[in-house]
Design an enzyme around this catalytic site. Sequence first.
Site, PDB file in Angstrom:
ATOM      1  N   ASP A 133       0.850  -1.176   0.000  1.00 43.50           N
ATOM      2  CA  ASP A 133       0.000   0.000   0.000  1.00 43.50           C
ATOM      3  C   ASP A 133       0.897   1.240   0.000  1.00 43.50           C
ATOM      4  OD1 ASP A 133      -2.934   1.052   0.500  1.00 43.50           O
ATOM      5  OD2 ASP A 133      -1.734   2.005   2.059  1.00 43.50           O
ATOM      6  N   HIS A 331      -7.164  -6.363  -0.995  1.00 42.79           N
ATOM      7  CA  HIS A 331      -6.063  -5.403  -0.836  1.00 42.79           C
ATOM      8  C   HIS A 331      -5.001  -5.837   0.171  1.00 42.79           C
ATOM      9  CE1 HIS A 331      -4.150  -1.486  -0.979  1.00 42.79           C
ATOM     10  NE2 HIS A 331      -4.238  -1.383   0.341  1.00 42.79           N
TER      11      HIS A 331
END
Length: 357
Positions: A133, A331
Amino acid sequence: MLGNVLGAAPAPSPRTRNDPGAAVPEPTSSRPVAPPVHRLVPSPAGRLHLVEQGSGPLVLLVHGFPEGWYSWRHQLPALAAAGYRAVAVDVRGYGRSSRPAATDAFRMRELVADAVAVVDALGERTAVVVGHDWGSAVAANAALIRPDVFRAVAMLSVPYAPRGGPKPSTVFASVGGDEEFYVSYFQEPGRAEAEIEPDVRGWLAGFYAALSGDTMPGPGAPPPYFVGPGGTLRERFPTGRLPAWLDETDLDVFAGEFERTRTRGALARYRNLDRDWEDLAEYDGVPLTQPSLFIGGGLDASTTWMADAIAAFPLTLPGLVSSHILDGCGHWLQQERPEETNRLLTDWLAALPPAAC
């Protein structure tokens, strides 16, 4: 989560004498591994907290939003068992690391300086850097700005995209039509904090679920990356159950840290996008040439939003060793798919030339 800047977990092992925080799961390898050690090291921010396990070539693990060192709990023992000195940091603004008062203290160049400081503090000259991320962007820029220190780079969830184009604030303001993109929503100091901090644990649970492969909203649901007029992000988060990778104990760890530190430092990263664009002008369009790895989730919006960046890897990542999309994964891939992520990381690390470690 970082957008276009952009399997249940094993039970935690008992805490060790050296561990003032959460425990790290036992490695699955039969190779003996010493318990993890928590340390504070000096940095330009003041101090950085890190968790270290194993010995060998240094592998620095950099987390994203809204996480902490604990997001690498499955990788620390696996990398240690594979013969590496695995080190997961709390990025400045998170956990036990310093939280500078100034918003511009969280610009990208400062985070790269922190990464270099960790390598120096550990008595090493070089490291492999791995990020997820926002940590992926930190890792990429660390390799770009300091190739003398970071000889190889792995990026999880968010692919490398060279600096370029108009100012990020201009780009994000045009996304979503009548709705507001979450990156723009995070810009105003205090606004997102007012949504998150009255119920940190509940907000995190919903945010993690919204971006997880097994709990994210279905195709017909309003996307959780946008805020309607007068609305909040949370009102679009799924409710009712945690993702398979996140149990109540794990959620307690993440929530406990943010309840203690609050969220200003974490959100400040989003408030430096235009500063980063200005600071990194000399790197406009510059490729990353070190040996690299990319792992993305097949259901992760970062993968789909940035499909063009992935397609451009032959030009932007000429040193790319391999690129992988994990089908059905969201994610939080190193937590959703720890065994697969560990295998991809250790195979990549083992194939690097000695100088890359």
